[in-house]
Enzyme design. Structure first.
Site, short mmCIF file in Angstrom:
data_model
loop_
_atom_site.label_atom_id
_atom_site.label_comp_id
_atom_site.label_asym_id
_atom_site.label_seq_id
_atom_site.Cartn_x
_atom_site.Cartn_y
_atom_site.Cartn_z
N SER A 144 0.85 -1.20 0.00
CA SER A 144 0.00 0.00 0.00
C SER A 144 0.87 1.23 0.00
O SER A 144 1.99 1.22 0.55
CB SER A 144 -0.90 0.01 1.24
OG SER A 144 -1.63 1.22 1.33
N TYR A 182 -1.64 -0.06 10.44
CA TYR A 182 -1.75 -0.58 9.08
C TYR A 182 -0.56 -0.13 8.24
O TYR A 182 0.01 -0.93 7.47
CB TYR A 182 -3.06 -0.09 8.47
CG TYR A 182 -3.24 -0.38 7.00
CD1 TYR A 182 -3.52 -1.66 6.55
CD2 TYR A 182 -3.16 0.65 6.06
CE1 TYR A 182 -3.70 -1.93 5.20
CE2 TYR A 182 -3.34 0.39 4.70
CZ TYR A 182 -3.61 -0.90 4.28
OH TYR A 182 -3.79 -1.16 2.94
#
Length: 261
Positions: free
Chosen positions: A145, A156
């Site tokens: 990501s 995250y």
């Protein structure tokens, strides 16, 4: 655009294959000749299998939990039992559970984010290596990501940073063994509503406000000021998985409208 028979004779595992990017990667790879092993803990992964088979492709689905090493080992064993080899592994499991300022995360919530977005990739890479080493060849595509730089999702971000490090270190360690390891780093992506919510407990009004802040940051950080489409994420994954990318390893390709994360 479909590339006819680009993956003919190849066996591909796709994790997180029940919906979104994973389902799209699987169905398109099947249309391009791959034999698919579809992994997800959601039972409706079988619907993706049925769609591929109905279209004349080859696929088996396996329901297992990749947040455990046992689940990853089960996935690899099922692939070998079905097709006898594994040429490509696409690690697609992950996704932020909550979005909030880091100071507001509880310790258990931090742990849950790492388990969701790092451990399945870490475990699946470990589980698939023996088969690829025995073959003397293999390709691993990790879906990371660009949120390694972003607000309201620090755990995250840390998990995806771990995937980037894993990609580069594993590529260096096993390049001479004929194994390529690469990654894409998607930005914000428009997709149909999730059939399984990312946060089963639901979001409070405050959490929804924090999420809106994160969405604004993601959009404003791109050069093109919009989210990407599923197809815009699927195509780079399949390129990196294909023999067209045979001299690319250890690379992390940002697919985020200019935001490199």
């Amino acid at each position: 655009m479909i590339f006819s028979q680009r993956f003919a004779g190849k066996v591909m595992i796709v994790t997180g294959a029940a919906q979104g990017i994973g389902a799209g990667v699987a169905t398109r790879a099947a249309a391009e000749g791959a034999s698919l092993v579809l992994i997800d803990r959601a039972d409706f992964v079988s619907e993706v299998e049925a769609e591929i088979v109905a279209g004349g492709g080859k696929a088996v689905s396996v329901q297992c939990d990749l947040e455990t090493h046992e689940g990853a080992a089960e996935a690899v064993a099922a692939a070998l039992a079905a097709f006898g080899r594994i040429d490509i592994l696409v690690n697609n499991v992950g996704g932020a559970i909550r979005m909030r300022p880091y100071a507001q995360f509880e310790p258990a919530q931090i742990d849950a984010e790492i388990r969701r977005s790092l451990m399945p990739t870490l475990y699946c890479c470990h589980a698939v290596l023996p088969a690829m080493l025995e073959q003397g060849a293999g390709t691993i595509v990790n879906v990371s990501s660009n949120a390694t730089r972003g607000i309201r999702r620090v755990p995250y971000s840390a998990a995806k940073g771990g995937i980037n490090g894993l990609t580069q270190a594993l590529a260096m360690e096993y390049g001479e063994a004929g194994i390529r390891v690469v990654a894409t780093a998607p930005g914000g992506t428009s997709a149909p509503p999730r059939r399984v919510p990312r946060n089963a407990a639901g979001d409070t009004a405050q959490e929804q406000a924090w999420m809106a802040e994160a969405v604004e940051q993601v959009t404003s950080s791109t050069f093109v000021k919009r989210y990407g489409t599923l197809e815009e994420q699927i195509a780079p994954i399949l390129f990196l998985a294909s023999d067209e990318a045979s001299y690319i390893t250890g690379s992390i390709l940002p697919v985020a409208g200019g935001d490199i994360g």
